[in-house]
Write a protein that holds these residues in place. Structure first.
Motif, PDB file in Angstrom:
ATOM      1  N   ASP A 164      -4.894  -4.430   5.638  1.00 52.37           N
ATOM      2  CA  ASP A 164      -4.626  -3.738   4.374  1.00 52.37           C
ATOM      3  C   ASP A 164      -3.210  -3.188   4.349  1.00 52.37           C
ATOM      4  O   ASP A 164      -2.504  -3.273   3.343  1.00 52.37           O
ATOM      5  N   ARG A 165      -2.757  -2.617   5.463  1.00 51.81           N
ATOM      6  CA  ARG A 165      -1.440  -1.984   5.508  1.00 51.81           C
ATOM      7  C   ARG A 165      -0.309  -2.999   5.523  1.00 51.81           C
ATOM      8  O   ARG A 165       0.700  -2.834   4.825  1.00 51.81           O
ATOM      9  N   LEU A 166      -0.467  -4.073   6.306  1.00 56.76           N
ATOM     10  CA  LEU A 166       0.633  -5.013   6.504  1.00 56.76           C
ATOM     11  C   LEU A 166       0.549  -6.249   5.616  1.00 56.76           C
ATOM     12  O   LEU A 166       1.535  -6.969   5.468  1.00 56.76           O
ATOM     13  N   GLY A 167      -0.612  -6.502   5.031  1.00 53.34           N
ATOM     14  CA  GLY A 167      -0.698  -7.540   4.017  1.00 53.34           C
ATOM     15  C   GLY A 167      -1.109  -8.922   4.468  1.00 53.34           C
ATOM     16  O   GLY A 167      -1.495  -9.738   3.643  1.00 53.34           O
ATOM     17  N   LEU A 197       9.400   1.405   6.421  1.00 54.20           N
ATOM     18  CA  LEU A 197       8.370   2.419   6.597  1.00 54.20           C
ATOM     19  C   LEU A 197       7.273   2.262   5.550  1.00 54.20           C
ATOM     20  O   LEU A 197       6.076   2.254   5.862  1.00 54.20           O
ATOM     21  N   LEU A 198       7.655   2.108   4.309  1.00 51.33           N
ATOM     22  CA  LEU A 198       6.679   1.988   3.227  1.00 51.33           C
ATOM     23  C   LEU A 198       5.848   0.709   3.341  1.00 51.33           C
ATOM     24  O   LEU A 198       4.679   0.682   2.953  1.00 51.33           O
ATOM     25  N   SER A 199       6.448  -0.350   3.885  1.00 50.06           N
ATOM     26  CA  SER A 199       5.732  -1.618   4.019  1.00 50.06           C
ATOM     27  C   SER A 199       4.870  -1.675   5.273  1.00 50.06           C
ATOM     28  O   SER A 199       4.140  -2.641   5.484  1.00 50.06           O
ATOM     29  N   GLY A 200       4.960  -0.632   6.121  1.00 42.15           N
ATOM     30  CA  GLY A 200       4.172  -0.603   7.345  1.00 42.15           C
ATOM     31  C   GLY A 200       4.820  -1.281   8.527  1.00 42.15           C
ATOM     32  O   GLY A 200       4.210  -1.374   9.587  1.00 42.15           O
ATOM     33  N   MET A 201       6.061  -1.740   8.391  1.00 44.91           N
ATOM     34  CA  MET A 201       6.745  -2.401   9.490  1.00 44.91           C
ATOM     35  C   MET A 201       7.344  -1.410  10.487  1.00 44.91           C
ATOM     36  O   MET A 201       7.719  -1.770  11.588  1.00 44.91           O
ATOM     37  N   ARG A 202       7.455  -0.145  10.093  1.00 43.27           N
ATOM     38  CA  ARG A 202       7.893   0.942  10.977  1.00 43.27           C
ATOM     39  C   ARG A 202       6.877   2.065  10.868  1.00 43.27           C
ATOM     40  O   ARG A 202       6.317   2.302   9.796  1.00 43.27           O
ATOM     41  N   PRO A 215       7.056   9.660  -3.147  1.00 40.91           N
ATOM     42  CA  PRO A 215       5.644  10.045  -3.093  1.00 40.91           C
ATOM     43  C   PRO A 215       4.886   9.382  -1.956  1.00 40.91           C
ATOM     44  O   PRO A 215       3.826   9.842  -1.558  1.00 40.91           O
ATOM     45  N   GLY A 216       5.436   8.308  -1.402  1.00 42.35           N
ATOM     46  CA  GLY A 216       4.758   7.605  -0.320  1.00 42.35           C
ATOM     47  C   GLY A 216       5.196   8.031   1.058  1.00 42.35           C
ATOM     48  O   GLY A 216       4.741   7.478   2.057  1.00 42.35           O
ATOM     49  N   ILE A 217       6.082   9.037   1.141  1.00 45.05           N
ATOM     50  CA  ILE A 217       6.662   9.420   2.425  1.00 45.05           C
ATOM     51  C   ILE A 217       6.518  10.919   2.652  1.00 45.05           C
ATOM     52  O   ILE A 217       6.702  11.727   1.744  1.00 45.05           O
ATOM     53  N   ARG A 218       6.182  11.270   3.860  1.00 48.02           N
ATOM     54  CA  ARG A 218       6.107  12.664   4.305  1.00 48.02           C
ATOM     55  C   ARG A 218       7.230  12.905   5.292  1.00 48.02           C
ATOM     56  O   ARG A 218       7.415  12.122   6.227  1.00 48.02           O
ATOM     57  N   THR A 219       8.010  13.968   5.094  1.00 46.05           N
ATOM     58  CA  THR A 219       9.179  14.205   5.938  1.00 46.05           C
ATOM     59  C   THR A 219       9.137  15.594   6.567  1.00 46.05           C
ATOM     60  O   THR A 219       8.434  16.489   6.103  1.00 46.05           O
ATOM     61  N   VAL A 220       9.936  15.744   7.626  1.00 49.63           N
ATOM     62  CA  VAL A 220      10.133  17.046   8.257  1.00 49.63           C
ATOM     63  C   VAL A 220      11.601  17.126   8.663  1.00 49.63           C
ATOM     64  O   VAL A 220      12.159  16.167   9.206  1.00 49.63           O
ATOM     65  N   ILE A 251       7.221   9.747   7.995  1.00 50.61           N
ATOM     66  CA  ILE A 251       6.093   8.828   8.153  1.00 50.61           C
ATOM     67  C   ILE A 251       5.506   8.576   6.767  1.00 50.61           C
ATOM     68  O   ILE A 251       5.885   9.229   5.793  1.00 50.61           O
ATOM     69  N   ARG A 252       4.586   7.645   6.668  1.00 50.53           N
ATOM     70  CA  ARG A 252       3.908   7.409   5.394  1.00 50.53           C
ATOM     71  C   ARG A 252       2.976   8.566   5.060  1.00 50.53           C
ATOM     72  O   ARG A 252       2.351   9.143   5.951  1.00 50.53           O
ATOM     73  N   THR A 253       2.854   8.880   3.783  1.00 49.28           N
ATOM     74  CA  THR A 253       1.943   9.935   3.348  1.00 49.28           C
ATOM     75  C   THR A 253       0.517   9.620   3.762  1.00 49.28           C
ATOM     76  O   THR A 253      -0.253  10.522   4.119  1.00 49.28           O
ATOM     77  N   ARG A 254       0.151   8.338   3.731  1.00 52.70           N
ATOM     78  CA  ARG A 254      -1.217   7.909   4.058  1.00 52.70           C
ATOM     79  C   ARG A 254      -1.456   7.748   5.558  1.00 52.70           C
ATOM     80  O   ARG A 254      -2.552   7.353   5.968  1.00 52.70           O
ATOM     81  N   GLU A 255      -0.483   8.034   6.376  1.00 51.66           N
ATOM     82  CA  GLU A 255      -0.614   7.788   7.806  1.00 51.66           C
ATOM     83  C   GLU A 255      -1.795   8.578   8.387  1.00 51.66           C
ATOM     84  O   GLU A 255      -1.920   9.789   8.169  1.00 51.66           O
TER      85      GLU A 255
END
Length: 297
Positions: free
Chosen positions: A16-19, A138-143, A155-160, A267-271
């Motif tokens: 699902d993540r990588l397609g 990152l968004l595509s799941g390759m990182r 909206p798809g990324i969570r940062t610190v 990282i991705r928000t959905r991680e």
């Protein structure tokens, strides 16, 4: 008939993540036929198809997507409970880390040392790239986790935030002895998508300086070499030129720009992967070494 196991759900999650089955197989360190076999096993157990053909690709159907969305938090939650019970002693797997060049020089060594010490079972795959590509990967799941210049809003990324780096106007000692910008100099910079490029343009305007030419290069270490050989001046990260300044191969020719480059881990928000979330939490405790030599008067 085999029962549904955690690795079945993990396989569906990565597809699902990588397609693609192939990308999921690579991420799980197995073969595409093995991934296909796992999919057949779970479909046989459920008595329902979870995939549909989309051109030459197989993609999750609505039932498959609902299953992944419902099971992913349960699977990752169980894995995290087991890891926390052992203080992450059994944490394993490959984590794909992306970083910009400046972040890599400023904070990545300390991060890698921390992970090697406390999470010896985790394998790190590090790749340097430009911020725009890192975000796409990152968004595509390759990182799995990236370190980059911020601020980043998606909206798809969570940062610190992990700190900031001072910038310096640097040139060779010969250029400094000749008065720096007392005569027109060529200026070197990172390309215009970099925050350093914006600082360079703004700083030249603030000082009323007209550069003889504005050249660009997408590699900071190459910029340092170019400037150190007397080919002009550049705004450079203090952390990457500190030793050059201390050793005398570079000198500062203008006051330091007031602007700093800020860095974030993302990282991705959905991680939901416990190991990646653990590494992200550790990244949030990083501090870039901001101690610096004395700036020129």
């Amino acid at each position: 008939m085999k029962r549904i196991a955690l690795y079945h759900l993990e396989t569906l999650m990565w597809i699902d993540r990588l397609g693609t089955f192939a990308a999921a197989a690579q991420r799980l360190n197995t073969t595409q036929p093995a991934v296909s076999a796992r999919v057949r096993e779970i479909e046989e157990q459920l008595g329902q198809s979870l995939f549909q053909r989309d051109g030459r690709r197989m993609v999750l159907n609505a039932r498959g997507r609902r299953l992944v969305q419902a099971c992913e938090p349960l699977r990752s939650g169980l894995e995290r409970v087991l890891l926390e019970a052992s203080d992450f002693a059994g944490a394993t797997g490959a984590v794909r880390i992306g970083s910009g060049e400046i972040a890599a020089a400023s904070c990545l060594p300390a991060f890698i040392q921390d992970i090697e010490r406390d999470r010896p079972g985790v394998t790190m795959e590090v790749e340097l790239d430009l911020t725009a590509r890192l975000l796409q990967q990152l968004l595509s799941g390759m990182r799995d986790i990236v370190f980059l210049a911020g601020p980043v809003a998606s909206p798809g990324i969570r940062t610190v935030p992990i700190g900031s780096v001072e910038l310096v106007w640097a040139a060779s000692p010969a250029v400094g002895a000749a008065g720096g910008f007392a005569s027109p100099l060529p200026v070197w910079s990172l390309p215009d998508h970099s925050p350093i490029h914006h600082v360079t343009i703004t700083s030249l305007d603030d000082h009323g300086i007209a550069a003889r030419a504005l050249h660009t290069c997408n590699n900071v270490r190459m910029l340092i070499e170019i400037v150190a050989t007397g080919q002009g001046a550049a705004v450079l990260p203090e952390t990457m030129v500190r030793e050059h300044l201390l050793g005398g191969s570079l000198v500062e020719i203008l006051p330091r720009p007031p602007h700093k480059v800020h860095f974030e881990a993302a990282i991705r928000t959905r991680e939901r992967e416990p190991v990646i979330l653990d590494l992200f939490e550790r990244a949030g405790r990083l501090t870039i070494d901001r101690s610096s030599i004395l700036a020129p008067e």
